[in-house]
Design an enzyme around this catalytic site. Sequence first.
Site, PDB file in Angstrom:
ATOM      1  N   LYS A  74     -10.691   2.117   2.062  1.00  0.00           N
ATOM      2  CA  LYS A  74     -10.461   0.703   1.770  1.00  0.00           C
ATOM      3  C   LYS A  74     -11.547   0.126   0.870  1.00  0.00           C
ATOM      4  O   LYS A  74     -11.257  -0.586  -0.094  1.00  0.00           O
ATOM      5  CB  LYS A  74     -10.362  -0.095   3.068  1.00  0.00           C
ATOM      6  CG  LYS A  74      -9.092   0.205   3.862  1.00  0.00           C
ATOM      7  CD  LYS A  74      -9.069  -0.523   5.195  1.00  0.00           C
ATOM      8  CE  LYS A  74      -7.796  -0.219   5.973  1.00  0.00           C
ATOM      9  NZ  LYS A  74      -7.755  -0.897   7.285  1.00  0.00           N
TER      10      LYS A  74
ATOM     11  N   LYS B   6      -2.247   4.342   1.644  1.00  0.00           N
ATOM     12  CA  LYS B   6      -3.499   4.192   0.887  1.00  0.00           C
ATOM     13  C   LYS B   6      -3.867   5.407   0.047  1.00  0.00           C
ATOM     14  O   LYS B   6      -4.828   5.368  -0.716  1.00  0.00           O
ATOM     15  CB  LYS B   6      -4.658   3.907   1.857  1.00  0.00           C
ATOM     16  CG  LYS B   6      -4.599   2.561   2.521  1.00  0.00           C
ATOM     17  CD  LYS B   6      -5.761   2.343   3.457  1.00  0.00           C
ATOM     18  CE  LYS B   6      -5.506   2.962   4.806  1.00  0.00           C
ATOM     19  NZ  LYS B   6      -4.469   2.289   5.589  1.00  0.00           N
TER      20      LYS B   6
ATOM     21  N   ALA C  75      -4.101  -5.391   5.738  1.00  0.00           N
ATOM     22  CA  ALA C  75      -2.696  -5.638   6.118  1.00  0.00           C
ATOM     23  C   ALA C  75      -2.118  -6.765   5.260  1.00  0.00           C
ATOM     24  O   ALA C  75      -2.009  -6.614   4.048  1.00  0.00           O
ATOM     25  CB  ALA C  75      -2.589  -5.933   7.609  1.00  0.00           C
TER      26      ALA C  75
END
Length: 816
Positions: free
Chosen positions: A686, A583, A615
Amino acid sequence: MKVLKFGGTSVANAQNILKVEDIIKKESLKNRVVVVVSALHGVTDQLIKAAESASQSNENYFQIIKNIEEKHLDLVKELIPILDQSSWLSFVKKHFNDIEDICNGIFVLGEFTDRIKDKITSYGEFLSSNIITARLKSEGLNVFWMNSAENITTNSNFTNAKVHFEATEKNLLQFLNENQNQIIIAPGFIAKDEKRNSTTLGRGGSDYTASIIASSINADELQIWTDVSGMMTSDPRLVSDAKPIPEISYSEAMELSHFGAKVLYPPTIQPVMVKNIDLRIKNTFDPEAPGTLISHNLKKNDPENEPIAVGISNMSNIALLTLEGSGMIGIPGFSAKLFQCLSNEKVNVILITQSSSEHSITVAIHEKDMIGAKSAIDSAFEDDLKLKRLEPVKIETGLSIVALVGENMKSRSGVSAKMFGCLGNNGINIRAIAQGSSEKNISIVILEKDIKKAVNVLHEEFFESEIKQIHLYICGTGNVGKKLIQQIYDQNEYLKENLLINLRIAGLSNSRKMIFADKGIPENDWNDWNQHGEEASVEKFTREIISRNLRNSVFIDVTASSEVPNMYEKLLKKSINIVACNKIAASSGFENYRSLKSIARNHSCKFLFETNVGAGLPIIGTINDLIRSGDKITSIQAVLSGTLNFVFNNYNGSKTFSEVVAQAQKEGYTEPDPRLDLSGTDVARKILILAREAGYSLEFDDIENESFLPEECMKGNVQDFYQSLTKYEDHFKNILHQAKNNGKILKYVAEFNDGKAKVGLQHIAPESDLFHLYGKDNIVIFKTLRYSEQPLVVKGAGAGAEVTASGVFADIVRSV
């Protein structure tokens, strides 16, 4: 009557000559034949080497001549019966004495002219053809030796003489009428000028000799016997899947041979083409193979279903010369003057391209001609250069030409787009393009270092459309990496059958070892690959991927390393697709994030990171689809950490918080350092990535992070972290009881609204969409202009090696 020509590899030694003998015997039972032979393999080069050594006063020439002589004497001993050997051994010795005398003269004078070169190189074919004739006679065959030099007349352009066809045809017809033997053996390559000086027809001239004879006598067929089973769709030394071409037209064969198809000497085609004589290329070492038929009379069953192209050829050691300037515009005869000065310098122009404005003209030539060509141009345009009407000649070297050839290209649209598209997608820059009005050939100039990649890309696109080879470089072989590799092996047959792609794991690396295998690491070998690999580093791994320059390459980052993403830019600029589970790149500074996406776009490759969030869940893909369709995301509410969801679903007071976190780590739900998950850092990354993909310019520091961990837990190492969790168990129980007392549960929630984002632990009521979320599941709730009343929900397993690997796998397939 048929004409058969056997090249240097076909007559390299006694064993090969016996194969040639069998072919001649079989063919002569059906037809009268003229057999043209080359010098023994390597002999012409060695004769030139001896003469050059002599011209440099190097006495080594004597030993070179002795070595060539021994080769011929051994051949006589192996092929000719003992009773007949003496005269032929003397024959060989006599002519090598002549060769030695010539080299002695060169040694004294220190001069090796083209005229002497033709004289000395003519001995190779002369000797081989005589020895083969003697062998066939000893077998009782009706054979006669013809001296090609006495019958083929040329001008005095030594080393590359031009044939006087009228006189030559007359001589050959007369000879063959006077000598009616079933088999005529003739040396290739050699001729004589009108003053009876020895001349040669250029390297590869034995093919040309055979064609001249076939044309002169109106042969039924010309056969060129070599060491390959015909012309190939590409150079088999570059393309392992190159295939023989069953049949091809003269014009197609001419184009392929001109641009480097080595199996046929370019001038060979013209004489037989004019007479409409079929030419067949056959393999001496596989005589039953059909070979390639070159003819005017090819039968096309269904032109619409015929292949677009017949072959790809390539030529190395090319230089581009560019002349440009305002003084060229509208000036009649300028191009003629340019080509005349190059012609006077005997520079062969291979390819020409000119801008429509007439401001510049570029020609491709052999690198060896570069200096002479520049000098000639500078001299011819001296005044224009001095007056600045022309810029100085620009020279580019280290180039190659690749030509896609096929008559059917003229009747199909989009061929150029297909050609340039597949090259562009593989990062191959085209320096110049030429396409004739006949549309039988599209030629491009590229960097020499890209030649293998380019030829393979084109061959795959035009001749192997069934299966596309994808080369994977996997960085990281931990839990996710291992699952991914196994999924690739397990699923590859399905992909080949249904998606027509073949995944090859061409490279593997972890923090200790790395290994490469261009043809793919076999499934049986990958478990112990790191025992055979070399010492790894991210930079070395990247450098090796770039230097190997394989087509359809994908770099897969399944690490948590901060070092690996630093290589993304280099890889993307080489048009290597990137699939990142890591990430760090997508959540780095906004300018870096935007730059990587821009580089990928500009270099026609993919930068995919679906597994950065959720995922294997299609979260980023869903955002992209919404944005591309014209929708706008107004808010996001999500549980994005499978780790934290697992932890708070399992933390009910029966186990300590520390024990539940340890269980999550053991089952593979956490990062190697669980603090990245529990601190909210991972969730913040995220939501940052989702906001950016939704079109918002956020930085990581813009995200509000409401941490539930005591500050002490973030200090020290992982072991210290677990000790701190135990120490603060009462803190965590208090958080849990506060939620329970209100009839709610704990969820670590990420929110994005009105351009702002925050992450933190929240009390979730039973009526919330986030309440019924179990195990390691993730959920993302999107509100958009279209989904304003009823939000769009993506929900499912958001952690675990298996599902993460499957998400990476899906990105790999999307990237190609």
